[in-house]
Scaffold this active site. Structure first.
Site, mmCIF file in Angstrom:
data_model
loop_
_atom_site.group_PDB
_atom_site.id
_atom_site.type_symbol
_atom_site.label_atom_id
_atom_site.label_comp_id
_atom_site.label_asym_id
_atom_site.label_seq_id
_atom_site.Cartn_x
_atom_site.Cartn_y
_atom_site.Cartn_z
ATOM 1 N N ASP A 20 9.471 2.883 -0.375
ATOM 2 C CA ASP A 20 8.431 3.602 0.350
ATOM 3 C C ASP A 20 8.649 3.316 1.829
ATOM 4 O O ASP A 20 8.268 2.257 2.339
ATOM 5 C CB ASP A 20 7.040 3.140 -0.119
ATOM 6 N N LYS A 54 4.513 10.027 8.215
ATOM 7 C CA LYS A 54 4.262 9.582 9.579
ATOM 8 C C LYS A 54 5.264 10.138 10.595
ATOM 9 O O LYS A 54 5.126 11.263 11.028
ATOM 10 C CB LYS A 54 4.184 8.059 9.628
ATOM 11 N N TYR A 73 0.859 -1.188 0.000
ATOM 12 C CA TYR A 73 0.000 0.000 0.000
ATOM 13 C C TYR A 73 0.892 1.232 0.000
ATOM 14 O O TYR A 73 1.838 1.322 0.781
ATOM 15 C CB TYR A 73 -0.906 0.008 1.241
HETATM 16 N N1 PLP Z 1 2.990 4.406 2.079
HETATM 17 C C1 PLP Z 1 2.835 3.492 3.055
HETATM 18 C C2 PLP Z 1 3.832 2.378 3.166
HETATM 19 C C3 PLP Z 1 1.773 3.593 3.954
HETATM 20 O O1 PLP Z 1 1.620 2.661 4.913
HETATM 21 C C4 PLP Z 1 0.864 4.667 3.817
HETATM 22 C C5 PLP Z 1 -0.264 4.796 4.754
HETATM 23 O O2 PLP Z 1 -0.510 4.005 5.608
HETATM 24 C C6 PLP Z 1 1.053 5.587 2.785
HETATM 25 C C7 PLP Z 1 2.136 5.445 1.945
HETATM 26 C C8 PLP Z 1 0.119 6.744 2.632
HETATM 27 O O3 PLP Z 1 0.334 7.667 3.654
HETATM 28 P P1 PLP Z 1 -0.833 8.688 4.074
HETATM 29 O O4 PLP Z 1 -1.896 7.887 4.723
HETATM 30 O O5 PLP Z 1 -0.136 9.648 4.992
HETATM 31 O O6 PLP Z 1 -1.294 9.346 2.815
#
Ligand code: PLP
Length: 431
Positions: free
Chosen positions: A237, A265, A142
């Protein structure tokens, strides 16, 4: 009726599903979401005055626990000076300097306001830099709710992606290829079938959205090698793993440096922040230096950057990060012993301060397919039993749990006692 239930009723009138992000709705585990009033250290307090030990941590940002005094003080100090300027501030410079120092792949970094924005921008940049359209992601990975990334593969590997949400046109995902995590062959096949066409491969280096799945030995290096061979940019990511599996992220822990990294985060200490960065020659393609457009009114917000800097102040203290990892291991080792004691078939994965436990009699959980074979119903029963005992785990069997600085010995011991009691009742039901 509880106050949470009353508020949820009202919320459903004016907020779709009563929530501003779907998993909060308790859809998969059933029941009514809890409305929280405040958090302190490892604990959350509901509007109904119930105390919960928190293993969600707002889905990752709270590495120091709730309302850490140093972070709160920094936020108050910054807020008194003004909330946003839409112009450069020293806070964003200092945070960028810190990030570039700590994360190996970052020569330069640009701040955004969420993880979704970070991955969307990194992909646009990778496509602009390489002049190619196709990207590879992994099933079960994700990366936020961007159109191009909101793709789950069907059951077959190596298929072109199909949108996992109505509203995402097929045309928008026709360049998204889906491979299998921890399966290099599935990646190689995409490269063989699409020579010279793949702009980027994006991966959560430790998968954190199908539980916590560590990369197999050599998997990340294999991705690095195949990307190098084909002139494809490797994007880690690290929205979850950054400052969570190691201070320098998964790229430090596993010694593999990507071309671009996305963050979120923790770097905002609990306020809305994301960032993406990497090699200087790639970042030079970004507007205003280069032609790839990317912008944001609140990007680099001074209060969010102050919270991020204050979080790093604490995290960078000698041995502090190692102590949070030690607490995580204490918890997962205790959990292993309890699962054995109660004869509950379970796989426990742990990397740094992330962990997940899966109800399964398989020997390991290494892939999306493994995760899909685990017993989600068992998790739902466990979730509600723990909630009733005052422990807040993710309302979904496919999330990672997290440990924070505030999870001291007392918190971990209490948690293990609760596991013991809940496993005892589950064992009786299974029997
Ligand atoms: N990338 C990863 C690995 C994530 O776990 C998340 C969200 O949980 C995101 C991107 C997206 O981040 P946001 O919810 O701050 O848009």
């Amino acid at each position: 009726m509880s106050i949470s239930a009353e508020l949820f009723d009202q919320s459903q009138q004016c907020i779709p599903g009563g929530v501003n992000s779907p998993v909060r709705a308790f859809g998969s585990v059933g029941g009514t979401p809890i409305f929280f009033e405040r958090g302190e250290g490892a604990y959350l307090y509901s509007v109904d005055n119930q105390k919960y030990t928190d293993y969600v941590g707002s889905w990752g940002p709270l590495i120091l626990g709730h309302a850490h005094p140093h972070v709160i003080e920094a936020v108050m100090k910054a807020a008194r000076k003004g909330l946003t300027f839409g112009a450069p501030t020293e806070n964003e410079l200092r945070l960028a300097q810190r990030l570039c120092k700590i994360i190996p792949s970052l020569d330069q970094v640009r701040m955004v306001s969420s993880g979704t924005e970070a991955t969307m921008s990194a992909l646009r940049l990778a496509r602009g830099f390489t002049g190619r359209d196709k990207i590879i992601k992994f099933e079960g990975g994700y990366h936020g709710h961007n159109d191009a990334l909101l793709v789950k593969a069907g059951s077959g590997a190596l298929t072109f992606g199909s949108p996992s949400s109505p509203g995402v046109p097929e045309d928008f995902v026709k360049h998204t290829l889906v491979a299998q995590f921890n399966d290099l062959d599935s990646v190689h096949e995409h490269f063989e079938e699409n020579p010279g066409e793949i702009a980027a491969l994006i991966v959560e280096p430790v998968a954190g959205n199908m539980g916590c799945i560590p990369p197999a030995n050599g998997f990340l290096q294999g991705l690095r090698d195949v990307c190098d061979k084909h002139g494809t940019l490797l994007i880690f990511d690290e929205v979850i793993t950054g400052f969570r599996v190691d201070l320098g992220g998964a790229q430090t822990l596993y010694g593999v440096t990507p071309d671009l990294t996305t963050l979120g985060k923790i770097i905002g200490g609990g306020l809305p922040v994301g960032a993406f960065g990497g090699r200087k020659d790639i970042m030079a393609m970004l507007s205003p230096l280069g032609p790839v457009y990317q912008a944001g009114t609140l990007s680099g917000n001074p209060i969010a950057c102050a919270a991020g800097l204050a979080t790093l102040d604490v995290l960078e203290k000698p041995d502090l990060f190692a102590s949070i990892i030690a607490q995580t291991k204490k918890l997962t080792q205790g959990l292993r012993a309890l699962a054995d004691k109660h004869h509950i078939p379970m796989v426990i994965n742990q990397v740094g301060t992330m962990f997940s436990f899966h109800f399964t009699s398989d020997a390991h959980v290494h892939s999306f397919a493994d995760v899909m074979r685990t017993d989600a119903e068992q998790y739902h029963a466990f979730f509600h039993a723990m909630l009733a005992s005052g422990f807040y785990f993710a309302p979904s069997a496919y999330e990672t749990s997290i440990v924070t600085l505030a999870h001291n010995n007392e918190v971990i011991d209490d948690t293990l006692d609760a596991f013991d009691a809940v496993f005892e009742s589950m064992k009786m039901r299974v029997a």
